[in-house]
Design a protein around this motif. Sequence first.
Motif, PDB file in Angstrom:
ATOM      1  N   VAL A  50       0.865  -1.182   0.000  1.00 13.54           N
ATOM      2  CA  VAL A  50       0.000   0.000   0.000  1.00 13.54           C
ATOM      3  C   VAL A  50       0.900   1.230   0.000  1.00 13.54           C
ATOM      4  CG1 VAL A  50      -1.711   1.295   1.313  1.00 13.54           C
ATOM      5  CG2 VAL A  50      -1.912  -1.196   1.104  1.00 13.54           C
ATOM      6  N   LEU A  51       0.706   2.091  -1.014  1.00 14.07           N
ATOM      7  CA  LEU A  51       1.571   3.259  -1.190  1.00 14.07           C
ATOM      8  C   LEU A  51       0.821   4.583  -1.152  1.00 14.07           C
ATOM      9  CD1 LEU A  51       3.646   1.804  -4.168  1.00 14.07           C
ATOM     10  CD2 LEU A  51       4.319   1.875  -1.753  1.00 14.07           C
ATOM     11  N   TYR A  52      -0.502   4.538  -1.239  1.00  9.52           N
ATOM     12  CA  TYR A  52      -1.289   5.756  -1.377  1.00  9.52           C
ATOM     13  C   TYR A  52      -2.322   5.876  -0.254  1.00  9.52           C
ATOM     14  CZ  TYR A  52       0.749   5.229  -6.004  1.00  9.52           C
ATOM     15  OH  TYR A  52       1.626   5.048  -7.041  1.00  9.52           O
ATOM     16  N   ALA A  53      -2.730   7.108   0.024  1.00 10.33           N
ATOM     17  CA  ALA A  53      -3.729   7.363   1.061  1.00 10.33           C
ATOM     18  C   ALA A  53      -5.036   6.625   0.805  1.00 10.33           C
ATOM     19  CB  ALA A  53      -3.986   8.868   1.181  1.00 10.33           C
ATOM     20  N   SER A  54      -5.301   6.299  -0.444  1.00  9.63           N
ATOM     21  CA  SER A  54      -6.519   5.565  -0.806  1.00  9.63           C
ATOM     22  C   SER A  54      -6.470   4.106  -0.348  1.00  9.63           C
ATOM     23  CB  SER A  54      -6.716   5.603  -2.325  1.00  9.63           C
ATOM     24  OG  SER A  54      -5.633   4.945  -2.975  1.00  9.63           O
ATOM     25  N   GLY A  55      -5.306   3.672   0.152  1.00 12.05           N
ATOM     26  CA  GLY A  55      -5.150   2.281   0.562  1.00 12.05           C
ATOM     27  C   GLY A  55      -4.792   1.362  -0.586  1.00 12.05           C
ATOM     28  N   THR A  56      -4.273   1.933  -1.677  1.00 12.14           N
ATOM     29  CA  THR A  56      -3.907   1.160  -2.862  1.00 12.14           C
ATOM     30  C   THR A  56      -2.401   1.274  -3.122  1.00 12.14           C
ATOM     31  OG1 THR A  56      -4.333   2.989  -4.387  1.00 12.14           O
ATOM     32  CG2 THR A  56      -6.198   1.536  -3.882  1.00 12.14           C
ATOM     33  N   GLY A  57      -1.933   0.509  -4.102  1.00 14.09           N
ATOM     34  CA  GLY A  57      -0.520   0.530  -4.460  1.00 14.09           C
ATOM     35  C   GLY A  57      -0.332   0.472  -5.959  1.00 14.09           C
ATOM     36  N   ASN A  58       0.880   0.139  -6.389  1.00 19.59           N
ATOM     37  CA  ASN A  58       1.216   0.047  -7.812  1.00 19.59           C
ATOM     38  C   ASN A  58       1.064  -1.386  -8.297  1.00 19.59           C
ATOM     39  OD1 ASN A  58       1.899   2.754  -7.942  1.00 19.59           O
ATOM     40  ND2 ASN A  58       4.041   2.381  -7.489  1.00 19.59           N
ATOM     41  N   SER A  59       0.366  -1.545  -9.414  1.00 17.72           N
ATOM     42  CA  SER A  59       0.167  -2.876  -9.968  1.00 17.72           C
ATOM     43  C   SER A  59      -0.387  -2.772 -11.373  1.00 17.72           C
ATOM     44  CB  SER A  59      -0.825  -3.653  -9.105  1.00 17.72           C
ATOM     45  OG  SER A  59      -1.176  -4.860  -9.725  1.00 17.72           O
ATOM     46  N   GLY A  60      -0.144  -3.810 -12.152  1.00 20.62           N
ATOM     47  CA  GLY A  60      -0.821  -3.951 -13.430  1.00 20.62           C
ATOM     48  C   GLY A  60      -2.112  -4.722 -13.240  1.00 20.62           C
ATOM     49  N   HIS A  61      -2.865  -4.886 -14.317  1.00 20.91           N
ATOM     50  CA  HIS A  61      -4.085  -5.702 -14.290  1.00 20.91           C
ATOM     51  C   HIS A  61      -3.757  -7.182 -14.451  1.00 20.91           C
ATOM     52  CE1 HIS A  61      -5.766  -1.742 -15.254  1.00 20.91           C
ATOM     53  NE2 HIS A  61      -6.852  -2.193 -14.647  1.00 20.91           N
ATOM     54  N   HIS A  81      -2.694   1.366 -10.869  1.00 24.09           N
ATOM     55  CA  HIS A  81      -1.591   2.333 -10.913  1.00 24.09           C
ATOM     56  C   HIS A  81      -0.367   1.663 -11.516  1.00 24.09           C
ATOM     57  CE1 HIS A  81      -4.037   4.859  -8.331  1.00 24.09           C
ATOM     58  NE2 HIS A  81      -4.161   3.852  -7.484  1.00 24.09           N
ATOM     59  N   HIS A  82      -0.147   1.878 -12.820  1.00 25.05           N
ATOM     60  CA  HIS A  82       0.985   1.224 -13.472  1.00 25.05           C
ATOM     61  C   HIS A  82       1.783   2.142 -14.378  1.00 25.05           C
ATOM     62  CE1 HIS A  82      -1.192   0.701 -17.345  1.00 25.05           C
ATOM     63  NE2 HIS A  82      -2.246   0.702 -16.535  1.00 25.05           N
ATOM     64  N   VAL A  83       1.227   3.301 -14.770  1.00 27.72           N
ATOM     65  CA  VAL A  83       1.983   4.235 -15.616  1.00 27.72           C
ATOM     66  C   VAL A  83       1.426   5.641 -15.404  1.00 27.72           C
ATOM     67  CG1 VAL A  83       0.504   3.802 -17.639  1.00 27.72           C
ATOM     68  CG2 VAL A  83       2.793   4.729 -17.973  1.00 27.72           C
ATOM     69  N   ARG A  84       2.301   6.571 -15.142  1.00 26.08           N
ATOM     70  CA  ARG A  84       1.864   7.948 -14.883  1.00 26.08           C
ATOM     71  C   ARG A  84       1.155   8.557 -16.089  1.00 26.08           C
ATOM     72  NH1 ARG A  84       6.919  11.327 -12.726  1.00 26.08           N
ATOM     73  NH2 ARG A  84       8.280   9.543 -12.711  1.00 26.08           N
ATOM     74  N   GLY A  85      -0.008   9.169 -15.823  1.00 26.21           N
ATOM     75  CA  GLY A  85      -0.704   9.936 -16.838  1.00 26.21           C
ATOM     76  C   GLY A  85      -1.615   9.163 -17.767  1.00 26.21           C
ATOM     77  N   TYR A  86      -1.553   7.828 -17.751  1.00 24.47           N
ATOM     78  CA  TYR A  86      -2.332   7.028 -18.705  1.00 24.47           C
ATOM     79  C   TYR A  86      -3.219   5.979 -18.025  1.00 24.47           C
ATOM     80  CZ  TYR A  86       0.638   9.084 -22.270  1.00 24.47           C
ATOM     81  OH  TYR A  86       1.283   9.973 -23.081  1.00 24.47           O
ATOM     82  N   ASN A  87      -3.190   5.912 -16.711  1.00 26.88           N
ATOM     83  CA  ASN A  87      -3.932   4.868 -16.011  1.00 26.88           C
ATOM     84  C   ASN A  87      -5.431   4.833 -16.316  1.00 26.88           C
ATOM     85  OD1 ASN A  87      -1.694   3.718 -14.708  1.00 26.88           O
ATOM     86  ND2 ASN A  87      -1.762   5.288 -13.117  1.00 26.88           N
ATOM     87  N   PRO A  88      -6.137   5.974 -16.340  1.00 31.88           N
ATOM     88  CA  PRO A  88      -7.589   5.907 -16.547  1.00 31.88           C
ATOM     89  C   PRO A  88      -8.012   5.277 -17.875  1.00 31.88           C
ATOM     90  CG  PRO A  88      -6.987   8.040 -15.636  1.00 31.88           C
ATOM     91  CD  PRO A  88      -5.697   7.334 -16.010  1.00 31.88           C
ATOM     92  N   ARG A  89      -7.153   5.332 -18.868  1.00 35.64           N
ATOM     93  CA  ARG A  89      -7.520   4.819 -20.200  1.00 35.64           C
ATOM     94  C   ARG A  89      -6.857   3.490 -20.540  1.00 35.64           C
ATOM     95  NH1 ARG A  89      -4.127   8.448 -24.614  1.00 35.64           N
ATOM     96  NH2 ARG A  89      -4.759   6.768 -26.000  1.00 35.64           N
ATOM     97  N   SER A  90      -6.083   2.922 -19.621  1.00 37.29           N
ATOM     98  CA  SER A  90      -5.248   1.791 -20.015  1.00 37.29           C
ATOM     99  C   SER A  90      -5.385   0.558 -19.130  1.00 37.29           C
ATOM    100  CB  SER A  90      -3.783   2.222 -20.053  1.00 37.29           C
ATOM    101  OG  SER A  90      -3.311   2.507 -18.757  1.00 37.29           O
ATOM    102  N   ILE A  91      -4.918  -0.543 -19.706  1.00 35.23           N
ATOM    103  CA  ILE A  91      -4.767  -1.823 -19.026  1.00 35.23           C
ATOM    104  C   ILE A  91      -3.266  -2.074 -18.918  1.00 35.23           C
ATOM    105  CG2 ILE A  91      -5.076  -4.327 -19.239  1.00 35.23           C
ATOM    106  CD1 ILE A  91      -7.567  -3.654 -20.979  1.00 35.23           C
ATOM    107  N   GLY A  92      -2.797  -2.410 -17.733  1.00 29.10           N
ATOM    108  CA  GLY A  92      -1.389  -2.732 -17.535  1.00 29.10           C
ATOM    109  C   GLY A  92      -1.167  -4.232 -17.586  1.00 29.10           C
TER     110      GLY A  92
END
Length: 190
Positions: A50-61, A81-92
Amino acid sequence: MDTAQPLARPHWLSYSERLESRPLSAIDLVVLHCTELPDMDTARQYGERVLYASGTGNSGHFYIDRDGRLEQYAPLNRIAHHVRGYNPRSIGIELVNRGRWPHWLDSRHQAMDEPYTSAQLDVLLQLLDQLRQQLPGLRWIAGHEDLDREQVPASDDPAILVARKRDPGPQFPWAYLLANTELRRLHVPG
């Protein structure tokens, strides 16, 4: 391929339900990564952090092991959370590969010489085909290195700049992949 049968074994991250939701129609991009870790178990450990205040971290799908085993860590309708700036539109999609591990930013250890396995590439192509069938808006594919070009001070010598992200790296067979998928590589000016 029978698209009714999912390729991936769901293995949700403990925080997957805390990831922000999105409509599947928002997805038009796949981003390829390599884990830059020694194995799938270590990748899972990193994903659970867990890295963020939301209780989430970095990972692909999705994660594809060297033997072709495929696991899904986050639902498609969640923003991983896998790539800065493109997460909302992408699959990791993460391919297990040691990359620069464990000296990611050391200027003396920037070679990424582990090849990807044929089992990984076969499963990746099957997964991309399945995703194209599920997500009509999916059109683009990129490497993490295409989208995050930031240079940072090397860990061994801050006077030297190294790429923050280099994955999937020089061993990734882009020509083969692009010849075998309908997705087109996204090139970002810069």
